[in-house]
Design an enzyme around this catalytic site. Structure first.
Site, PDB file in Angstrom:
ATOM      1  N   GLU A  22       0.891  -1.169   0.000  1.00  0.00           N
ATOM      2  CA  GLU A  22       0.000   0.000   0.000  1.00  0.00           C
ATOM      3  C   GLU A  22       0.920   1.207   0.000  1.00  0.00           C
ATOM      4  O   GLU A  22       1.509   1.551   1.017  1.00  0.00           O
ATOM      5  CB  GLU A  22      -0.914  -0.044   1.236  1.00  0.00           C
ATOM      6  CG  GLU A  22      -2.076   0.935   1.165  1.00  0.00           C
ATOM      7  CD  GLU A  22      -1.746   2.274   1.781  1.00  0.00           C
ATOM      8  OE1 GLU A  22      -1.344   3.171   1.009  1.00  0.00           O
ATOM      9  OE2 GLU A  22      -1.878   2.428   2.995  1.00  0.00           O
ATOM     10  N   CYS A  82      -2.026   9.073   3.014  1.00  0.00           N
ATOM     11  CA  CYS A  82      -1.665   8.488   1.717  1.00  0.00           C
ATOM     12  C   CYS A  82      -2.748   8.676   0.662  1.00  0.00           C
ATOM     13  O   CYS A  82      -2.455   8.690  -0.531  1.00  0.00           O
ATOM     14  CB  CYS A  82      -1.326   7.010   1.877  1.00  0.00           C
ATOM     15  SG  CYS A  82      -2.660   6.016   2.567  1.00  0.00           S
TER      16      CYS A  82
END
Length: 453
Positions: free
Chosen positions: A210, A244
Site C-alpha cells: 500500500e 496516503c
C-alpha cells in the site's frame, strides 16, 4: 540482530503447532486485541499526540475507531468467510465434491507506517489473525512513541510467540527482510516498496504493498463548490496533509480557480480559526527531514493562502498554490504535507489526459453534479480507488477492498478482502474410489479414433 531470526523462528514454531487453526482461537485473539485497545485509549492518544500532535478526538476518529470497526466486522463475518466454498461442477465431476478451502499462509510480516502509526499497523494485523497466521509486527521507528507503546501492550494481551513486535530502524528492517515469510504487508513509500518487493522475491514471498502517489481531485464547474471545498479541505489538511489518500492536487477550469481558493480559505477558517497554529485540531509534520522536504515544495510566487511555517514546532500553515506549472517540483512527487496546488485544465478530457500521463494514483476524486462526468472519469482513468463528491471515505468501508495499482501498490485489504489476502485459497476435489467404469476412457491404451465433442 541475531535475535530477529530467533523471534521469527519462534513465531513459525508457534504457527506449526496448529493452535491458530481453530476459529475460536482466532476470535479469542481478536477479542484480546479489542480489549487491549479499549483499555488503553488514553495511552494510544498520548502516543499519537507526542508524534503527530493529534488530540484525543482526532486520535480516536482517524485511527482507533476504524480498527475497532474492522475487528467487529471480522469477528461477525469470520465463520462465513472460513467455510468451504462450493464451485460449479463439470459433466465429468458430477459425483465429486468440489470446493475452495481457505487455509492460513503461515508467518506474515506487517511493516507499519508512521503517518497513521496505530491504524496502519494494527488494521492489517486483524485480517492476518483472522486468517489463522502468525504475525510479526514492525511498527515504524519514525513514530517512536507508538512503536514503544505497541511493543509494550501487545505481549500483555496476546500470544507472545505468535504475535511478536520488533522495534528498530533501517538495520532491523533490513535484517527482517532477509527472513523467509509467507506474506509481507508493507505500507509506505514507493521507493521502499520496491526494496521490500526485491527482498521478498528472493523467497518467492507474495506481497501486499500500500504505497501512495499523487491522488488527483477534479472539480467540475457543475458542482456545489461550498460543499466540495469543505470536503476537500477536510481530506487534504487532516493530519497536516500526511495521509496516503489525501487529495494531492486540484484540477479545475481556470474560471472557477479563484472561487475554489476563497471557499477553501473559508473552510480552513471554519476548521482551524484565524491561526491554524493555535488550533488543537491541526497537526504537525512528523520530523525535521519531512518538514524541510515539504517547505522546499512551496513556491512563494504561487501562494494564494498560507505559505508560512515554524521550524521548531514543525508547523506548516495550510497552503494553497494557484496556476501551478505541471513541471514544477510540487507536481513531481507526493506532497504528503499541507500544501494544495491547483492546476488549471480547460475540459474534462484534458483533466483525464493529465491524470493518465502520470503514474497511477492510490485514489482519485471527482466532484460533479453530472453523473456522466463521474462515470467518464471512472471509466477512462485508473487508480487504486475512487470517491465521487467526497474524499477518502471509500477506504473506511469494510466491504470495499483498499489497495493500489501500478506505482501506488499491489494487492488490497480491509474486511473480507483482508481474510482472503492472508489466506491460501486451496482448490479441492474429493472423489470416491467407486465407479471406476466411468474412468476407463482416460487410461492407456489410446483408442484408434479421436472422440467427437
Amino acid at each position: 540482530m541475531s535475535n530477529i531470526s530467533s523471534i521469527v523462528n519462534r513465531a513459525r514454531d508457534a504457527f506449526n503447532s496448529g493452535k491458530t487453526r481453530p476459529l475460536q482461537f482466532r476470535v479469542e485473539q481478536l477479542e484480546a486485541l479489542q480489549r487491549m485497545i479499549n483499555e488503553n485509549l488514553k495511552g494510544i492518544s498520548k502516543a499519537l499526540a507526542s508524534n503527530l500532535r493529534k488530540n484525543e478526538w482526532t486520535s480516536y476518529y482517524e485511527e482507533v475507531a476504524h480498527v475497532l470497526d474492522e475487528i467487529d466486522f471480522t469477528i461477525k463475518g469470520l465463520s462465513d468467510w472460513a467455510e468451504d466454498e462450493p464451485v460449479a461442477k463439470t459433466r465429468q465431476t458430477q459425483e465429486d465434491d468440489l470446493y475452495i478451502h481457505s487455509e492460513p499462509l503461515g508467518v506474515v510480516l506487517v511493516i507499519g507506517a508512521w503517518n497513521y502509526p496505530f491504524n496502519l499497523t494494527i488494521q492489517p494485523m486483524v485480517g492476518a489473525i483472522a486468517a489463522g497466521n502468525a504475525v510479526v509486527l514492525k511498527p515504524s521507528e519514525v513514530s517512536d512513541h507508538m512503536a514503544d507503546l505497541l511493543s509494550t501492550l501487545i505481549p500483555q494481551y496476546m500470544d507472545k510467540d505468535l504475535y511478536p513486535v520488533i522495534k528498530g530502524g533501517v538495520p532491523e528492517t533490513t535484517e527482517l527482510l532477509k527472513e523467509k515469510f509467507d506474506h509481507i504487508m508493507y505500507t509506505g513509500s514507493t521507493a521502499v516498496g520496491k526494496i521490500v518487493m526485491a527482498a521478498a522475491a528472493k523467497h518467492l514471498t507474495p506481497v501486499t504493498l500500500e504505497l501512495g502517489g499523487k491522488s488527483p481531485c477534479y472539480v467540475d464547474k457543475d458542482c456545489d463548490l461550498d460543499v466540495a471545498c469543505r470536503r476537500i479541505a477536510w481530506g487534504k489538511f487532516m493530519n497536516s496533509g500526511q495521509t496516503c489518500v489525501a487529495p494531492d492536487y486540484i484540477l479545475c477550469d481556470p474560471s472557477i480557480q479563484n472561487e475554489i481558493v476563497e471557499k477553501l480559505k473559508k473552510s480552513l477558517k471554519d476548521f482551524y480559526g484565524e491561526d491554524a497554529k493555535q488550533s488543537h485540531d491541526y497537526g504537525r509534520i512528523i520530523n525535521d527531514r519531512h518538514f524541510q522536504r515539504v517547505i522546499n515544495l512551496i513556491d512563494s510566487k504561487k501562494v494564494a493562502h498560507g505559505g508560512t511555517w515554524d521550524q521548531p514546532s514543525r508547523y506548516i500553515a495550510p497552503t494553497i498554490l494557484v496556476d501551478v506549472d505541471p513541471q514544477s517540483p510540487v507536481m513531481q512527487e507526493e506532497i504528503f504535507g499541507p500544501v494544495m496546488p491547483i492546476v488549471c485544465v480547460r475540459s474534462l478530457d484534458e483533466a483525464i489526459k493529465f491524470i493518465n500521463q502520470r503514474e497511477k494514483p492510490l485514489a482519485l476524486y471527482v466532484f460533479s453534479n453530472n453523473d456522466k462526468v463521474i462515470k467518464k472519469m471512472i471509466a477512462e482513468t485508473s487508480s487504486g480507488g475512487v470517491t465521487a463528491n467526497d474524499v477518502i471515505v471509500h477506504i473506511t468501508v469494510p466491504t470495499l477492498p483498499f489497495g493500489g495499482v501500478g506505482n501506488s501498490g499491489m494487492g488490497a485489504y480491509h474486511g473480507k478482502k483482508s481474510f482472503e489476502t492472508f489466506s491460501h485459497r486451496r482448490s479441492c476435489l474429493v472423489r470416491s474410489l467407486r465407479n471406476e467404469e466411468a474412468n476407463k476412457a482416460r487410461y492407456p491404451p489410446s483408442p484408434a479414433k479421436m472422440p467427437r465433442h
